[in-house]
Design a protein around this motif. Structure first.
Motif, PDB file in Angstrom:
ATOM      1  N   THR A   1     -32.802  12.797   9.220  1.00 36.10           N
ATOM      2  CA  THR A   1     -33.433  11.689   9.941  1.00 36.10           C
ATOM      3  C   THR A   1     -34.807  12.050  10.485  1.00 36.10           C
ATOM      4  N   GLU A   2     -35.020  13.331  10.803  1.00 33.28           N
ATOM      5  CA  GLU A   2     -36.289  13.764  11.367  1.00 33.28           C
ATOM      6  C   GLU A   2     -36.751  15.039  10.668  1.00 33.28           C
ATOM      7  N   TRP A   3     -38.074  15.238  10.627  1.00 31.59           N
ATOM      8  CA  TRP A   3     -38.630  16.428  10.003  1.00 31.59           C
ATOM      9  C   TRP A   3     -38.252  17.691  10.762  1.00 31.59           C
ATOM     10  N   PHE A   4     -38.014  17.575  12.057  1.00 32.20           N
ATOM     11  CA  PHE A   4     -37.568  18.746  12.807  1.00 32.20           C
ATOM     12  C   PHE A   4     -36.199  19.201  12.320  1.00 32.20           C
ATOM     13  N   ASP A   5     -35.392  18.239  11.874  1.00 35.44           N
ATOM     14  CA  ASP A   5     -34.087  18.565  11.312  1.00 35.44           C
ATOM     15  C   ASP A   5     -34.248  19.371  10.028  1.00 35.44           C
ATOM     16  N   VAL A   6     -35.263  19.031   9.229  1.00 30.84           N
ATOM     17  CA  VAL A   6     -35.549  19.795   8.010  1.00 30.84           C
ATOM     18  C   VAL A   6     -35.889  21.239   8.363  1.00 30.84           C
ATOM     19  N   PHE A   7     -36.714  21.413   9.383  1.00 30.30           N
ATOM     20  CA  PHE A   7     -37.102  22.754   9.816  1.00 30.30           C
ATOM     21  C   PHE A   7     -35.882  23.566  10.222  1.00 30.30           C
ATOM     22  N   LEU A   8     -34.970  22.966  10.955  1.00 29.87           N
ATOM     23  CA  LEU A   8     -33.763  23.679  11.385  1.00 29.87           C
ATOM     24  C   LEU A   8     -32.893  24.052  10.193  1.00 29.87           C
ATOM     25  N   ARG A   9     -32.793  23.165   9.224  1.00 28.64           N
ATOM     26  CA  ARG A   9     -31.948  23.444   8.061  1.00 28.64           C
ATOM     27  C   ARG A   9     -32.511  24.556   7.184  1.00 28.64           C
ATOM     28  N   LEU A  10     -33.821  24.761   7.245  1.00 31.78           N
ATOM     29  CA  LEU A  10     -34.416  25.847   6.475  1.00 31.78           C
ATOM     30  C   LEU A  10     -33.828  27.197   6.856  1.00 31.78           C
TER      31      LEU A  10
ATOM     32  N   SER B   1     -34.316  21.532  -1.950  1.00 33.60           N
ATOM     33  CA  SER B   1     -32.925  21.076  -1.946  1.00 33.60           C
ATOM     34  C   SER B   1     -32.656  20.139  -0.773  1.00 33.60           C
ATOM     35  N   ILE B   2     -33.200  20.452   0.392  1.00 31.53           N
ATOM     36  CA  ILE B   2     -33.023  19.589   1.565  1.00 31.53           C
ATOM     37  C   ILE B   2     -33.658  18.230   1.328  1.00 31.53           C
ATOM     38  N   LEU B   3     -34.878  18.235   0.777  1.00 30.34           N
ATOM     39  CA  LEU B   3     -35.601  16.981   0.566  1.00 30.34           C
ATOM     40  C   LEU B   3     -34.932  16.108  -0.492  1.00 30.34           C
ATOM     41  N   VAL B   4     -34.335  16.719  -1.498  1.00 26.83           N
ATOM     42  CA  VAL B   4     -33.796  15.968  -2.632  1.00 26.83           C
ATOM     43  C   VAL B   4     -32.317  15.635  -2.466  1.00 26.83           C
ATOM     44  N   GLU B   5     -31.538  16.585  -1.946  1.00 22.81           N
ATOM     45  CA  GLU B   5     -30.089  16.442  -1.968  1.00 22.81           C
ATOM     46  C   GLU B   5     -29.461  16.125  -0.614  1.00 22.81           C
ATOM     47  N   GLU B   6     -30.096  16.504   0.474  1.00 18.08           N
ATOM     48  CA  GLU B   6     -29.478  16.353   1.783  1.00 18.08           C
ATOM     49  C   GLU B   6     -30.103  15.184   2.548  1.00 18.08           C
ATOM     50  N   HIS B   7     -29.309  14.576   3.401  1.00 18.35           N
ATOM     51  CA  HIS B   7     -29.779  13.462   4.217  1.00 18.35           C
ATOM     52  C   HIS B   7     -30.257  13.986   5.578  1.00 18.35           C
TER      53      HIS B   7
ATOM     54  N   MET C   1     -29.702  25.563  -2.827  1.00 19.39           N
ATOM     55  CA  MET C   1     -31.087  25.907  -3.125  1.00 19.39           C
ATOM     56  C   MET C   1     -31.442  25.401  -4.514  1.00 19.39           C
ATOM     57  N   THR C   2     -32.699  25.048  -4.702  1.00 17.29           N
ATOM     58  CA  THR C   2     -33.185  24.518  -5.966  1.00 17.29           C
ATOM     59  C   THR C   2     -34.203  25.481  -6.558  1.00 17.29           C
ATOM     60  N   PHE C   3     -33.997  25.858  -7.814  1.00 17.61           N
ATOM     61  CA  PHE C   3     -34.837  26.883  -8.432  1.00 17.61           C
ATOM     62  C   PHE C   3     -36.314  26.500  -8.434  1.00 17.61           C
ATOM     63  N   TYR C   4     -36.616  25.271  -8.809  1.00 15.05           N
ATOM     64  CA  TYR C   4     -38.016  24.881  -8.920  1.00 15.05           C
ATOM     65  C   TYR C   4     -38.741  24.980  -7.577  1.00 15.05           C
ATOM     66  N   GLY C   5     -38.052  24.628  -6.496  1.00 12.09           N
ATOM     67  CA  GLY C   5     -38.667  24.753  -5.188  1.00 12.09           C
ATOM     68  C   GLY C   5     -39.027  26.194  -4.882  1.00 12.09           C
TER      69      GLY C   5
END
Length: 258
Positions: A71-80, A63-69, A86-90
């Motif tokens: 700037t950095e991969w560390f930001d993705v880690f924090l959002r986890l 969901s983060i990769l597809v729907e949310e904006h 949430m996306t079912f397939y993920g």
């Protein structure tokens, strides 16, 4: 909101998310006792916990990769580690990977557990989509006739566009839940015909085809590939079907034409 009493608020989506998890757990245990009593219930419980945790983070990640904006991969880690869509397939893919690793490490019967877990996951999805419907998430495209909409069309009161739409969440509940019930009813006969693993693989390919089809009725933004020709879920569904064909051929469920 299901219940609001003073400061107490019971949200619909979160309630059905928990109910879905409980349905998955008890479905796994029931199928295990009925068809594979040699599998210890504690092993099933541990497998459920592994898949649940992996599924949660996998669902958040996609969901983060597809729907949310970001700037950095560390930001993705924090959002986890924060609440969000949430996306079912993920979740399904992450749970499959984690569950496979766990069964191999514990030397558990992988194909038998696949037969138990995948129908249980479909039951959970059927319950979870009710929460999506009540919350107004994962909504469908508008129906053609807005002045005289069909009786089954729905309009979500808090959506910015007050349009009558296809109730894709409930269609998913009925379709997926019915097929899961069919697999449960025919569980032993299907296994007797094709062997262990057939029920689970059949459930996987059903959902992939079903999801690819129903995506044409989805109206919410959820990512796309090939310049919008396919949604992200449709793209994943194609890969899932391809993987199933390879597995089925390897287990000789698919025979070459004479």
């Amino acid at each position: 909101i299901l219940i609001e009493w003073g400061d107490f608020v019971l949200p619909a989506w979160h309630t059905f998310y928990v109910l879905a998890a409980l349905v998955a757990y008890y479905s796994m245990q029931a199928l295990g006792r009925k068809s594979h009593p040699e599998v210890d219930s504690q092993d099933l419980a541990s497998l459920f916990v592994v898949c649940y945790i992996a599924g949660y983070f996998g669902a958040r990640m996609l969901s983060i990769l597809v729907e949310e904006h970001f700037t950095e991969w560390f930001d993705v880690f924090l959002r986890l580690f924060s609440l969000g869509p949430m996306t079912f397939y993920g979740g399904a893919v992450a749970a499959m990977i984690a569950g496979t690793i766990y069964t191999l490490l514990k030397r558990l019967p992988f194909w038998s557990l696949l037969d138990i877990c995948i129908p249980a996951g479909l039951f959970a999805l059927a319950v979870g989509r009710i929460g999506c419907f009540l919350n107004g998430d994962d909504y469908g495209i508008p129906v053609a006739d807005q002045l005289n909409p069909p009786f089954w069309a729905v309009a979500f009161p808090y959506h910015e566009e007050k349009l009558f739409r296809y109730p894709v969440q409930l269609i998913s509940t009925v379709g997926v839940g019915s097929f899961a019930a069919y697999l449960t009813f025919r569980f032993q006969s299907l296994q007797a015909q094709k062997g262990a693993g057939y029920v689970g693989v059949l459930a996987v390919v059903f959902y992939a085809v079903f999801r690819f089809t129903i995506e044409f009725l989805r109206g919410d933004p959820r990512g796309s590939v090939f310049s919008g020709a396919l949604s992200t879920s449709q793209f994943i569904s194609l890969w899932v079907v391809f993987a199933v064909v390879v597995v089925a051929a390897g287990r000789r469920w698919v025979r070459a034409s004479p």
